[in-house]
Design a protein around this motif. Structure first.
Motif, PDB file in Angstrom:
ATOM      1  N   GLU A  87      -7.801  -2.341  -4.848  1.00 28.50           N
ATOM      2  CA  GLU A  87      -7.158  -1.374  -3.957  1.00 28.50           C
ATOM      3  C   GLU A  87      -6.353  -0.282  -4.601  1.00 28.50           C
ATOM      4  O   GLU A  87      -6.426   0.712  -4.062  1.00 28.50           O
ATOM      5  N   ARG A 114       0.743  -1.077   0.047  1.00 31.24           N
ATOM      6  CA  ARG A 114      -0.018  -0.121  -0.098  1.00 31.24           C
ATOM      7  C   ARG A 114       0.724   1.257  -0.018  1.00 31.24           C
ATOM      8  O   ARG A 114       1.806   1.190   0.718  1.00 31.24           O
ATOM      9  N   TRP A 147      -4.701   3.522   6.409  1.00 29.70           N
ATOM     10  CA  TRP A 147      -4.681   2.810   5.099  1.00 29.70           C
ATOM     11  C   TRP A 147      -3.232   2.308   5.168  1.00 29.70           C
ATOM     12  O   TRP A 147      -2.981   1.002   4.523  1.00 29.70           O
ATOM     13  N   TYR A 148      -2.292   2.725   5.771  1.00 32.17           N
ATOM     14  CA  TYR A 148      -0.966   2.415   5.290  1.00 32.17           C
ATOM     15  C   TYR A 148      -0.103   1.941   6.827  1.00 32.17           C
ATOM     16  O   TYR A 148      -0.326   2.466   7.855  1.00 32.17           O
ATOM     17  N   THR A 149       0.708   0.854   6.663  1.00 34.40           N
ATOM     18  CA  THR A 149       1.596   0.392   8.040  1.00 34.40           C
ATOM     19  C   THR A 149       2.873   0.391   7.531  1.00 34.40           C
ATOM     20  O   THR A 149       3.211  -0.222   6.551  1.00 34.40           O
ATOM     21  N   GLU A 151      -1.613  -8.023   7.182  1.00 30.34           N
ATOM     22  CA  GLU A 151      -2.872  -7.591   7.110  1.00 30.34           C
ATOM     23  C   GLU A 151      -2.919  -6.183   7.313  1.00 30.34           C
ATOM     24  O   GLU A 151      -2.273  -5.453   7.826  1.00 30.34           O
ATOM     25  N   GLY A 152      -3.658  -5.491   6.229  1.00 21.22           N
ATOM     26  CA  GLY A 152      -3.698  -4.126   5.919  1.00 21.22           C
ATOM     27  C   GLY A 152      -2.594  -3.439   5.282  1.00 21.22           C
ATOM     28  O   GLY A 152      -2.638  -2.178   5.236  1.00 21.22           O
ATOM     29  N   ARG A 153      -1.814  -4.238   4.597  1.00 19.30           N
ATOM     30  CA  ARG A 153      -0.476  -3.825   4.030  1.00 19.30           C
ATOM     31  C   ARG A 153      -0.574  -4.131   2.317  1.00 19.30           C
ATOM     32  O   ARG A 153       0.112  -3.337   1.759  1.00 19.30           O
TER      33      ARG A 153
END
Length: 722
Positions: A332, A276, A355-357, A324-326
């Motif tokens: 997307e 992301r 949104w971002y890690t 998760e969430g990356r």
């Protein structure tokens, strides 16, 4: 005004609908009408996805097989009547099908048309707009590959003096194809990735005339990607009166001065990677860069840096906590464009922050490389113990993957069978493969790879540091798909990679069995790499993991090791200045993998579907004992580039990507042509590539014919010597 443009949404579809439609049609299970309706329905799904997230999107992306083939037919290079799908698909997968090449350094294989000797084109309006997707997308921007890209990636691009003549002829053909769309007033999205190639600057006067004339005929949005054009090229193009022009975002370089009314298409978010985007950080860099354009009242269009078909459709499965969430796949990425537009308009900070890690630290240091292999003369003498005949025969690695094998792997994944029962079935398949090859009379055998779902995914599953998705499919060519693994940490061997299956196969036969490894260049090229980690860093880390496996193979007495590097030429930098460094990387990685092997171990290298005119420096640097290459769809003239190399060469004698049968006479003719460039002592006989995609019946017929051709060639030359 800010708008967003999405393009390249995978035609594969969210559930691989495209693959199933084509394969069912080829098997006779769908009529032509049902195939076209199915593709129209899939295009409607794609259009709905575009509409919900972006302002602008293309019409005409839904190819019947490959956009380069579509364009070649539309330009009249191949006379395919309207609606004649049999003639169309014959060009893609029939006898005498067009060659396959990699598309601008990616693992998408495109078909390669041959330009007419005299620059003249006869447009076929029945094939543009293309026969799929127009009804579902009346408001989309009609799109096609541009004339310069078509020219540059053809089998026979013109010499310097012929470029202008071909571009002028193509201009007339494009104008004829686009003329019916001009009254509609819709902008035409012309995709020209070849503008990033070095030679574009030399061709700039011709290109300016080309695009100026096209822009006079239709509203033109000129889209380049993969590589930014040279500054002089971009500055010159920016002066043309177009509706839109692709502009690469560089924080320290201001945007080019654009002609009045031309919207910059800012390539802002990733189109090929899966991590992301840090949208808040991007806004902080992008907004000052855009402010002069926005203050001037100019429209700005945000777009991805590459077509989204290099990504799976969407993230649609549970992920491990560290991912998760990356991740961001194609859907997307469209969402990122929506979020970025909002941020630039002063909205959605909270949503963008979530949104971002940030990525973890990549902690890897390569060990010292092994010593170089012994000199070639020493190796050649030691490998005489293999007892190979004149013109040794082998296959590349995989034998047909049956439905039974696919169901067997699925049963293991779902827990319906135990690992012990699975292993017993794999051993039974290896037994059958060895028995078949011995009956055929092959000289160097393979275990057939019944346990491998994919040449990259299989290794990723046995290495720490990778995550392999269950649904992340990407189109490779035609209907063929693969699931690119995601490398997120330094790779380490979790278990033996090929040792167990190779040793079992070798225990069944006195003939040498090749241990087959996917090489580090291909493992890196066909995986998604960690955020912030360079390609070279990933390659050397993967080479270290493979080196451990090769040490075990050596310790257990394996006599032939093959490293598969189909991505070797695919990943060669497109700019000359970067190529020597890449050759050095390839050399170091290859030697890290096989450098510790003794002289009696024969090292093979395999690669395919590339422009082999660039191959020689790599073979000189890597120094394998044998190289096998795809040859059946290639002009054998490429072998002249390899003359004088002191190694065995095996150009393929039949096309593994076609269901067509090749008779022994045709194979023998190919072999005799190969012998015009390859010394008799150096010629190997093999298929183009692995046989995984063929049915057992198709593979067996062509292997029998290959062995008959080898027998006749040996007999013919023996008779000459008497």
């Amino acid at each position: 005004m800010i708008r967003t443009l999405g393009f390249g949404l995978p035609r594969l579809g969210p559930h691989r609908e495209y693959k199933r439609l084509l394969e069912e049609f080829w098997k006779g299970g769908l009529s032509k009408r049902e195939l076209l309706q199915g593709l129209e329905d899939l295009e409607a799904v794609r259009v709905r996805d575009y509409r919900t997230r972006v302002d602008l999107y293309p019409a005409g992306e839904m190819s019947l097989y490959d956009p380069m083939l579509d364009l070649a037919v539309a330009l009249g290079l191949y006379p395919v009547p309207a609606g004649d799908l049999e003639a169309y698909f014959a060009l893609a997968r029939g006898k005498g099908a067009l060659p396959l090449r990699k598309w601008f350094g990616t693992n998408y294989h495109h078909l390669v048309p041959r330009l007419p000797e005299r620059p003249a084109y006869t447009p076929n309006p029945a094939w543009f707009p293309y026969p799929v997707g127009q009804g579902a997308n009346p408001e989309g921007l009609p799109t096609l590959i541009g004339p310069y890209t078509f020219l540059r990636v053809a089998q026979n691009p013109p010499e310097e003096k012929g470029v202008r003549a071909h571009l002028e002829a193509l201009l007339e053909a494009y104008r004829a194809l686009l003329a019916p769309l001009a009254p509609q007033g819709r902008p035409i999205l012309l995709q020209e990735p070849a503008l990033g190639l070095e030679e574009a600057e030399a061709h700039l006067p011709h290109l300016l005339d080309l695009y100026r004339s096209l822009a006079e005929a239709v509203p033109l949005v000129l889209l380049s990607y993969y590589l930014p054009p040279a500054p002089r090229v971009l500055e010159a193009l920016a002066q043309l009166p177009m509706r839109g022009l692709a502009v690469w975002f560089h924080p320290h370089q201001p945007p080019p001065a654009l002609a009045p009314g031309t919207a910059p298409v800012v390539l802002a978010v990733e189109g090929q990677g899966v991590w992301r985007t840090d949208l808040l950080a991007l806004r902080e860099r992008l907004l000052p860069w855009l402010e002069p354009l926005l203050d001037d009242g100019r429209e700005v269009i945000l777009a991805p840096k590459a077509p989204l078909f290099h990504l799976p459709w969407r993230v649609s499965e549970p992920l491990p906590p560290h991912l998760e969430g990356r991740l961001a796949f194609a859907e997307e990425r469209l969402e990122e464009l929506r979020l970025l537009k909002g941020l630039l308009l002063g909205q959605g900070d909270g949503e963008a922050a979530a949104w971002y890690t940030p990525p973890p630290i990549w902690d890897f240091q390569p060990s010292s490389p092994p010593p170089p292999r012994p000199p070639r003369e020493v190796r050649h003498q030691a490998q005489g113990a293999l007892g190979l005949p004149r013109f040794p025969t082998t296959t590349i690695g995989s034998l047909p993957q049956t439905q039974q094998l696919r169901e067997l792997r699925l049963s293991l994944r779902s827990g319906r069978i135990s690992p012990e029962a699975y292993e017993a079935e794999i051993q039974r398949a290896i037994q059958e493969n060895i028995r078949l090859q011995e009956e055929l009379g092959l000289d160097v055998l393979v275990h057939g790879e019944p346990e491998r779902s994919d040449m990259v995914e299989f290794f990723a599953e046995r290495l720490e540091g990778f995550y392999t998705t269950q649904r992340g499919f990407v189109l490779s060519y035609g209907s063929r798909v693969w699931r690119p693994p995601i490398l997120h940490a330094p790779p380490r061997r979790r278990e033996a990679l090929v040792l167990r299956e190779t040793l079992y196969a070798q225990s069944l036969t006195p003939k040498p069995v090749k241990a087959i490894l996917t090489g580090p260049i291909t493992l890196a090229a066909w995986s998604y790499l960690p955020e912030g980690v360079g390609f070279g860093e990933a390659v050397l880390a993967l080479a270290e993991a493979l080196r451990e496996e090769v040490e075990d193979l050596k310790a257990h007495g394996i006599r032939v090791v093959q490293v598969d590097e189909p991505a070797l030429l695919e990943r060669m930098p497109l700019r000359d200045q970067d190529q020597p460094g890449y050759v050095r990387l390839v050399q170091e990685a290859f030697h890290r993998v096989v450098g510790g092997l003794g002289p009696g171990v024969q090292v093979h290298l395999h690669l395919c579907y590339s422009d082999y005119r660039a191959l020689r420096p790599f073979l000189e640097a890597m120094d394998p004992d044998v190289v096998s290459v795809e040859g059946a769809r290639q002009d054998p003239a490429f072998l002249s580039e390899l003359q004088g190399l002191p190694l065995g060469i095996g150009p393929g004698v039949f096309d593994v990507h076609s269901p067509e049968e090749t008779d022994p006479e045709e194979m023998l003719r190919r072999l005799e042509v190969y012998l015009e460039a390859i010394p008799e002592h150096a010629l190997w006989i093999n298929p183009d590539c692995g046989l995984k995609t063929r049915s057992p019946e198709e593979a067996l017929r062509n292997l029998r014919h290959m062995m008959e051709a080898a027998r006749r060639l040996r007999a013919r030359l023996a008779a000459k010597e008497e």
